[in-house]
Design a protein around this motif. Structure first.
Motif, PDB file in Angstrom:
ATOM      1  N   THR A  97       0.866  -1.172   0.000  1.00 20.24           N
ATOM      2  CA  THR A  97       0.000   0.000   0.000  1.00 20.24           C
ATOM      3  C   THR A  97       0.901   1.219   0.000  1.00 20.24           C
ATOM      4  OG1 THR A  97      -0.158   0.256   2.413  1.00 20.24           O
ATOM      5  CG2 THR A  97      -1.796  -1.197   1.348  1.00 20.24           C
ATOM      6  N   GLU A  98       0.363   2.340  -0.399  1.00 17.88           N
ATOM      7  CA  GLU A  98       1.169   3.557  -0.469  1.00 17.88           C
ATOM      8  C   GLU A  98       1.649   4.002   0.910  1.00 17.88           C
ATOM      9  OE1 GLU A  98       1.114   7.848  -2.768  1.00 17.88           O
ATOM     10  OE2 GLU A  98      -0.755   6.734  -2.565  1.00 17.88           O
ATOM     11  N   GLY A  99       0.838   3.750   1.941  1.00 16.00           N
ATOM     12  CA  GLY A  99       1.191   4.194   3.284  1.00 16.00           C
ATOM     13  C   GLY A  99       1.749   3.113   4.192  1.00 16.00           C
ATOM     14  N   HIS A 100       2.119   1.973   3.635  1.00 17.30           N
ATOM     15  CA  HIS A 100       2.650   0.869   4.439  1.00 17.30           C
ATOM     16  C   HIS A 100       3.890   1.313   5.209  1.00 17.30           C
ATOM     17  CE1 HIS A 100       4.280  -3.082   5.456  1.00 17.30           C
ATOM     18  NE2 HIS A 100       3.138  -3.631   5.054  1.00 17.30           N
ATOM     19  N   MET A 101       4.005   0.863   6.456  1.00 17.07           N
ATOM     20  CA  MET A 101       5.200   1.148   7.249  1.00 17.07           C
ATOM     21  C   MET A 101       5.594  -0.096   8.024  1.00 17.07           C
ATOM     22  SD  MET A 101       3.672   3.716  10.125  1.00 17.07           S
ATOM     23  CE  MET A 101       2.709   3.121  11.520  1.00 17.07           C
ATOM     24  N   SER A 102       6.851  -0.120   8.440  1.00 19.72           N
ATOM     25  CA  SER A 102       7.389  -1.268   9.177  1.00 19.72           C
ATOM     26  C   SER A 102       8.071  -0.779  10.443  1.00 19.72           C
ATOM     27  CB  SER A 102       8.394  -2.034   8.304  1.00 19.72           C
ATOM     28  OG  SER A 102       7.753  -2.586   7.173  1.00 19.72           O
ATOM     29  N   VAL A 130       7.531  -8.823  -6.565  1.00 15.94           N
ATOM     30  CA  VAL A 130       6.319  -8.078  -6.238  1.00 15.94           C
ATOM     31  C   VAL A 130       5.235  -9.124  -6.044  1.00 15.94           C
ATOM     32  CG1 VAL A 130       4.613  -6.404  -7.040  1.00 15.94           C
ATOM     33  CG2 VAL A 130       7.038  -6.092  -7.579  1.00 15.94           C
ATOM     34  N   ASP A 131       4.719  -9.195  -4.838  1.00 13.57           N
ATOM     35  CA  ASP A 131       3.803 -10.271  -4.518  1.00 13.57           C
ATOM     36  C   ASP A 131       2.396  -9.758  -4.242  1.00 13.57           C
ATOM     37  OD1 ASP A 131       6.257 -10.582  -2.068  1.00 13.57           O
ATOM     38  OD2 ASP A 131       4.612  -9.191  -1.902  1.00 13.57           O
ATOM     39  N   GLY A 132       1.424 -10.533  -4.657  1.00 12.65           N
ATOM     40  CA  GLY A 132       0.041 -10.211  -4.343  1.00 12.65           C
ATOM     41  C   GLY A 132      -0.373  -8.847  -4.862  1.00 12.65           C
ATOM     42  N   VAL A 133      -0.758  -8.006  -3.931  1.00 18.68           N
ATOM     43  CA  VAL A 133      -1.259  -6.677  -4.248  1.00 18.68           C
ATOM     44  C   VAL A 133      -0.138  -5.665  -4.057  1.00 18.68           C
ATOM     45  CG1 VAL A 133      -2.910  -4.912  -3.522  1.00 18.68           C
ATOM     46  CG2 VAL A 133      -3.561  -7.327  -3.469  1.00 18.68           C
ATOM     47  N   ALA A 134       0.058  -4.812  -5.037  1.00 16.62           N
ATOM     48  CA  ALA A 134       1.018  -3.718  -4.899  1.00 16.62           C
ATOM     49  C   ALA A 134       0.483  -2.523  -5.682  1.00 16.62           C
ATOM     50  CB  ALA A 134       2.396  -4.118  -5.417  1.00 16.62           C
ATOM     51  N   PHE A 135       0.528  -1.359  -5.081  1.00 16.13           N
ATOM     52  CA  PHE A 135       0.046  -0.184  -5.796  1.00 16.13           C
ATOM     53  C   PHE A 135       1.064   0.274  -6.833  1.00 16.13           C
ATOM     54  CE2 PHE A 135       2.686   2.323  -3.042  1.00 16.13           C
ATOM     55  CZ  PHE A 135       2.925   3.483  -3.743  1.00 16.13           C
ATOM     56  N   SER A 136       2.345  -0.106  -6.636  1.00 19.04           N
ATOM     57  CA  SER A 136       3.383   0.277  -7.584  1.00 19.04           C
ATOM     58  C   SER A 136       4.522  -0.731  -7.523  1.00 19.04           C
ATOM     59  CB  SER A 136       3.928   1.672  -7.248  1.00 19.04           C
ATOM     60  OG  SER A 136       5.138   1.922  -7.934  1.00 19.04           O
ATOM     61  N   ALA A 137       4.812  -1.366  -8.644  1.00 23.32           N
ATOM     62  CA  ALA A 137       5.902  -2.340  -8.675  1.00 23.32           C
ATOM     63  C   ALA A 137       7.246  -1.666  -8.436  1.00 23.32           C
ATOM     64  CB  ALA A 137       5.910  -3.082 -10.012  1.00 23.32           C
ATOM     65  N   SER A 138       7.468  -0.487  -9.001  1.00 23.52           N
ATOM     66  CA  SER A 138       8.766   0.175  -8.832  1.00 23.52           C
ATOM     67  C   SER A 138       8.975   0.607  -7.381  1.00 23.52           C
ATOM     68  CB  SER A 138       8.907   1.363  -9.781  1.00 23.52           C
ATOM     69  OG  SER A 138       7.951   2.356  -9.498  1.00 23.52           O
TER      70      SER A 138
END
Length: 179
Positions: A97-102, A130-138
């Motif tokens: 997601t665009e706002g994903h954080m770790s 790039v697995d599953g759902v991604a808003f942007s591969a790059s």
């Protein structure tokens, strides 16, 4: 796990998809932490159209938005130090997601990277898949590159939410090996 939810100070949400946010209701006394981008997307009226089932979030949910104001940290260009002792860091890991954080926890001699869905598995992270759902591969590729670089800088135990080997890596203190 032996913890009373009433004693949990913070709940750091990597992202707000239903398979990760479904337990928030058990933590009404905790501060729920989200990146601003994730909060905006997840709590929007249009959230369900983009995979955020916000109709299931607790009515009391008012997350504290994390701003990455502490500058670069290790391989990440932005960060937020969470604890007073400076050993727990939140870093942006967009891609899923665009706002994903770790979250990165500094222990004696190594890190533990709690990365939600920044990658679905350690192997996918190592291969840059790039697995599953991604808003942007790059953007996803850039994030996995930064995680690999972190693993090169200091011994790191990776923890991904959908990786069945995460718990074993943690209990066995098995570090990620970069070939």
């Amino acid at each position: 796990m032996g913890f009373d939810p009433k004693d949990v100070r913070w709940v750091v949400m990597t992202h707000m998809h239903g398979d990760h946010a479904g337990g928030i209701g058990h933590f009404p006394n905790s501060t729920i932490l989200l990146s601003k981008l994730e909060a905006d997307a997840a709590l929007a009226r249009t959230g369900p159209l983009t995979g955020y089932l916000n109709m299931h979030y607790p009515k009391w949910l008012r997350p504290t938005e994390i701003a990455f104001t502490d500058g670069p940290w290790e391989s990440f260009n932005r960060s937020k130090t969470l604890t007073e002792d400076g050993r727990v860091h939140i870093v942006p890991t967009p891609g899923h997601t665009e706002g994903h954080m770790s979250l990165v926890v500094e222990l004696e001699g190594h890190y533990v990277l709690i990365a939600g869905d920044a990658s679905y598995s350690e192997m996918d992270m190592l291969q840059g898949n790039v697995d599953g759902v991604a808003f942007s591969a790059s953007v996803h590729h850039d994030t996995t590159k930064r995680m690999r670089e972190l693993c090169c800088r200091r011994p790191t135990i990776t923890q991904f939410a959908h990786d069945p080997n995460s718990a074993d890596r943690l209990s066995e203190l098995r570090f990620t090996r970069i070939a």
